[in-house]
Each structure stands twice: as structure tokens, then as C-alpha cells.
Design a protein around this motif. Structure first.
Motif, PDB file in Angstrom:
ATOM      1  N   ARG A 112       0.824  -1.208   0.000  1.00 43.53           N
ATOM      2  CA  ARG A 112       0.000   0.000   0.000  1.00 43.53           C
ATOM      3  C   ARG A 112       0.861   1.261   0.000  1.00 43.53           C
ATOM      4  O   ARG A 112       1.745   1.415   0.830  1.00 43.53           O
ATOM      5  N   THR A 113       0.583   2.152  -0.952  1.00 44.05           N
ATOM      6  CA  THR A 113       1.173   3.487  -0.982  1.00 44.05           C
ATOM      7  C   THR A 113       0.010   4.454  -1.075  1.00 44.05           C
ATOM      8  O   THR A 113      -0.740   4.440  -2.057  1.00 44.05           O
ATOM      9  N   ALA A 114      -0.170   5.276  -0.056  1.00 40.53           N
ATOM     10  CA  ALA A 114      -1.373   6.085   0.125  1.00 40.53           C
ATOM     11  C   ALA A 114      -1.892   6.767  -1.127  1.00 40.53           C
ATOM     12  O   ALA A 114      -3.080   6.683  -1.440  1.00 40.53           O
ATOM     13  N   ASP A 115      -1.017   7.418  -1.892  1.00 45.24           N
ATOM     14  CA  ASP A 115      -1.492   8.201  -3.031  1.00 45.24           C
ATOM     15  C   ASP A 115      -1.404   7.473  -4.365  1.00 45.24           C
ATOM     16  O   ASP A 115      -1.580   8.076  -5.424  1.00 45.24           O
ATOM     17  N   LYS A 116      -1.151   6.164  -4.346  1.00 43.82           N
ATOM     18  CA  LYS A 116      -1.036   5.390  -5.582  1.00 43.82           C
ATOM     19  C   LYS A 116      -2.344   4.667  -5.898  1.00 43.82           C
ATOM     20  O   LYS A 116      -3.051   4.220  -4.994  1.00 43.82           O
ATOM     21  N   PRO A 117      -2.695   4.516  -7.195  1.00 42.26           N
ATOM     22  CA  PRO A 117      -3.925   3.809  -7.579  1.00 42.26           C
ATOM     23  C   PRO A 117      -3.874   2.354  -7.134  1.00 42.26           C
ATOM     24  O   PRO A 117      -2.806   1.733  -7.133  1.00 42.26           O
ATOM     25  N   ILE A 118      -5.028   1.815  -6.786  1.00 40.31           N
ATOM     26  CA  ILE A 118      -5.069   0.418  -6.352  1.00 40.31           C
ATOM     27  C   ILE A 118      -5.175  -0.539  -7.546  1.00 40.31           C
ATOM     28  O   ILE A 118      -4.879  -1.722  -7.415  1.00 40.31           O
ATOM     29  N   PHE A 119      -5.597  -0.028  -8.702  1.00 36.80           N
ATOM     30  CA  PHE A 119      -5.744  -0.871  -9.884  1.00 36.80           C
ATOM     31  C   PHE A 119      -4.738  -0.504 -10.973  1.00 36.80           C
ATOM     32  O   PHE A 119      -4.427   0.677 -11.172  1.00 36.80           O
ATOM     33  N   ILE A 120      -4.272  -1.501 -11.684  1.00 35.23           N
ATOM     34  CA  ILE A 120      -3.449  -1.283 -12.877  1.00 35.23           C
ATOM     35  C   ILE A 120      -4.395  -1.102 -14.059  1.00 35.23           C
ATOM     36  O   ILE A 120      -5.310  -1.907 -14.259  1.00 35.23           O
ATOM     37  N   SER A 121      -4.197  -0.050 -14.842  1.00 33.41           N
ATOM     38  CA  SER A 121      -5.076   0.199 -15.988  1.00 33.41           C
ATOM     39  C   SER A 121      -4.296   0.544 -17.256  1.00 33.41           C
ATOM     40  O   SER A 121      -4.835   1.133 -18.186  1.00 33.41           O
ATOM     41  N   THR A 122      -3.018   0.157 -17.301  1.00 28.31           N
ATOM     42  CA  THR A 122      -2.168   0.458 -18.448  1.00 28.31           C
ATOM     43  C   THR A 122      -2.737  -0.153 -19.737  1.00 28.31           C
ATOM     44  O   THR A 122      -3.075  -1.340 -19.767  1.00 28.31           O
ATOM     45  N   ASN A 123      -2.840   0.678 -20.775  1.00 27.00           N
ATOM     46  CA  ASN A 123      -3.334   0.231 -22.093  1.00 27.00           C
ATOM     47  C   ASN A 123      -4.717  -0.416 -22.018  1.00 27.00           C
ATOM     48  O   ASN A 123      -5.026  -1.324 -22.794  1.00 27.00           O
ATOM     49  N   TYR A 124      -5.528   0.034 -21.091  1.00 25.09           N
ATOM     50  CA  TYR A 124      -6.826  -0.610 -20.878  1.00 25.09           C
ATOM     51  C   TYR A 124      -7.748  -0.542 -22.088  1.00 25.09           C
ATOM     52  O   TYR A 124      -8.497  -1.483 -22.357  1.00 25.09           O
ATOM     53  N   ARG A 125      -7.713   0.571 -22.844  1.00 21.98           N
ATOM     54  CA  ARG A 125      -8.639   0.698 -23.976  1.00 21.98           C
ATOM     55  C   ARG A 125      -8.336  -0.282 -25.112  1.00 21.98           C
ATOM     56  O   ARG A 125      -9.224  -1.032 -25.529  1.00 21.98           O
ATOM     57  N   PRO A 126      -7.112  -0.296 -25.666  1.00 20.19           N
ATOM     58  CA  PRO A 126      -6.854  -1.263 -26.732  1.00 20.19           C
ATOM     59  C   PRO A 126      -6.962  -2.707 -26.265  1.00 20.19           C
ATOM     60  O   PRO A 126      -7.418  -3.579 -27.023  1.00 20.19           O
ATOM     61  N   GLU A 127      -6.561  -2.972 -25.034  1.00 17.29           N
ATOM     62  CA  GLU A 127      -6.659  -4.344 -24.523  1.00 17.29           C
ATOM     63  C   GLU A 127      -8.116  -4.780 -24.417  1.00 17.29           C
ATOM     64  O   GLU A 127      -8.457  -5.930 -24.720  1.00 17.29           O
ATOM     65  N   TRP A 128      -8.989  -3.872 -23.981  1.00 23.62           N
ATOM     66  CA  TRP A 128     -10.422  -4.182 -23.921  1.00 23.62           C
ATOM     67  C   TRP A 128     -10.951  -4.454 -25.326  1.00 23.62           C
ATOM     68  O   TRP A 128     -11.677  -5.437 -25.552  1.00 23.62           O
ATOM     69  N   SER A 129     -10.612  -3.605 -26.278  1.00 27.61           N
ATOM     70  CA  SER A 129     -11.094  -3.757 -27.656  1.00 27.61           C
ATOM     71  C   SER A 129     -10.645  -5.083 -28.250  1.00 27.61           C
ATOM     72  O   SER A 129     -11.427  -5.771 -28.919  1.00 27.61           O
ATOM     73  N   LYS A 130      -9.395  -5.448 -28.021  1.00 28.95           N
ATOM     74  CA  LYS A 130      -8.883  -6.718 -28.551  1.00 28.95           C
ATOM     75  C   LYS A 130      -9.590  -7.904 -27.895  1.00 28.95           C
ATOM     76  O   LYS A 130      -9.928  -8.887 -28.569  1.00 28.95           O
ATOM     77  N   ALA A 131      -9.805  -7.811 -26.592  1.00 26.29           N
ATOM     78  CA  ALA A 131     -10.464  -8.910 -25.874  1.00 26.29           C
ATOM     79  C   ALA A 131     -11.913  -9.069 -26.319  1.00 26.29           C
ATOM     80  O   ALA A 131     -12.411 -10.197 -26.474  1.00 26.29           O
ATOM     81  N   VAL A 132     -12.596  -7.954 -26.545  1.00 24.20           N
ATOM     82  CA  VAL A 132     -13.991  -7.992 -27.006  1.00 24.20           C
ATOM     83  C   VAL A 132     -14.070  -8.686 -28.367  1.00 24.20           C
ATOM     84  O   VAL A 132     -14.966  -9.498 -28.625  1.00 24.20           O
TER      85      VAL A 132
END
Length: 212
Positions: A112-132
Motif C-alpha cells: 500500500r502506498t497512500a497516493d497510488k492507484p489500487i488498480f493497474i489500468s495500463t493500455n486498458y482501452r486497446p486491450e479491452w477492444s482486442k479482448a472484445v
């Protein structure tokens, strides 16, 4: 409209702007069995990010901005401040039930790092499109980077439908997703951890039963 609200423009000064089709408040339902196919084609590190949105109905922008300082010690209650929600109101999200409890367990294992996001979302848009596309729910052209099919925002719509289909009362669903409609009745349908936890368990059991 913002300038008009601030008194910088008069009502007659605001022209009419036709909204494009992709800005309509409409969504497409992603059934649990369809979502499981999409998840199977996504990189493993993106599974928590998309499963969270599908299970809770949390908006994409807010999901990306959730940091560790918003997570309780047991990692099963997220307290989102109004500064990251579209409605500008705090939102309480409980990670419980067959679909979300494993996510809380996974978070407990992370540093845990207080100001860091809890989820990884790198390249989420193209990865979602490819998976769909691989799941047979749309198309993806790598050269033009254009897509069709179910959208990321449809996870939000699907979460609401899954909760309603599971029998969760409409007022609680409004609170979970942070929707503002039914204002008069919703004012009395107060948000609390016990009711949201029960809703998450019920909704998760409904989704898990169909996935299995």
C-alpha cells in the motif's frame, strides 16, 4: 452551459448543440457469461480493474482514481470522495460476495502506498477492444485502431442490471452506482455499509452462478 450557470452568458446566448450518438445515455448489457469470455482474453493484471467496474458499476474515471488512502484496513470497503465522482458526492463501495471478495483478498496481499492507484489500468482501452473482438462481441482493427461492440462503459450498465436481476432493491442500486434519479425517494434510502454489503453478496452470487 457552465458559462451560463456562472452568469457569464445569458440563456439566449447559448446555441443549440446536437449531441453525437456516442454521447447518448444508453448502454448495452454484457451478460455474465459474455463478460467471462472477455476477461479470459484480457491481460491478467487488468482483470481486477475490469471485474471491479463490472461488479460495482463504478465509473471508469473514478475507478482509475481510487487510491490506497481510500481503502480500509481489510481492503473490503472503499470510500470514494466527491472529488473523484461525477456527482461530486462521496460513494461507498463494498467488496464482498463471490465476485468481489476475492478482489479484496488480492488487495490485502499488495503493498500500500497512500497516493497510488489500487488498480493497474495500463493500455486498458486497446486491450479491452482486442479482448472484445476475441470474445466474439465486436471487432478490432489494429491498423486504424477502430473498434465495434460492447464498450467499457457497458460494464456500468451491466452491473446495475445484474443487481436488479438478483433482486436488490432499486434504491440500493442507485446508491451503489451513484445515480441521481428518483431524488425524492432516494433521499430516504440512506447509504450504509450493511445494506451495500448485503447487496454486493446478493449480486455477486447471481453473477457467479451464471458464470459457473
Amino acid at each position: 452551459n457552465l458559462a451560463r450557470k456562472k452568469g457569464q452568458l445569458g440563456l439566449r446566448d447559448v446555441p443549440y448543440f446536437a449531441m453525437p450518438d456516442d454521447s447518448q445515455a444508453a448502454g448495452q448489457y454484457i451478460a455474465p457469461e459474455e463478460f467471462s469470455k472477455v476477461i479470459a482474453h484480457l491481460p491478467t493484471d487488468l482483470h481486477p480493474f475490469f471485474s471491479f467496474m463490472y461488479g460495482t458499476g463504478c465509473r471508469l474515471g473514478a475507478s482509475q482514481k481510487i487510491t490506497w488512502e481510500m481503502v480500509n484496513a481489510n481492503c473490503d470497503v472503499l470510500s470514494l470522495p466527491g472529488s473523484i465522482t461525477k456527482t461530486k458526492k462521496p460513494l461507498l463501495i463494498v467488496l464482498d460476495g463471490p465476485m468481489l471478495a476475492p478482489m479484496a483478498a488480492l488487495l490485502r496481499k499488495q503493498f500500500r502506498t497512500a497516493d497510488k492507484p489500487i488498480f493497474i489500468s495500463t493500455n486498458y482501452r486497446p486491450e479491452w477492444s482486442k479482448a472484445v473482438a476475441k470474445a466474439g462481441l465486436g471487432t478490432w482493427d489494429a491498423k486504424t485502431r477502430t473498434r465495434t461492440g460492447v464498450r467499457i462503459h457497458d460494464c456500468r450498465c451491466s452491473a446495475a442490471i445484474n443487481l436488479l436481476d438478483a433482486g436488490v432493491d432499486e434504491g440500493t442500486v442507485l446508491k451503489i452506482g451513484g445515480w441521481k434519479t428518483r431524488a425524492m425517494l432516494d433521499r430516504y434510502n440512506v447509504q450504509n455499509e450493511k445494506r451495500i454489503r448485503a447487496a454486493m453478496v446478493k449480486g455477486g452470487e447471481h453473477v457467479a452462478a451464471q458464470m459457473n
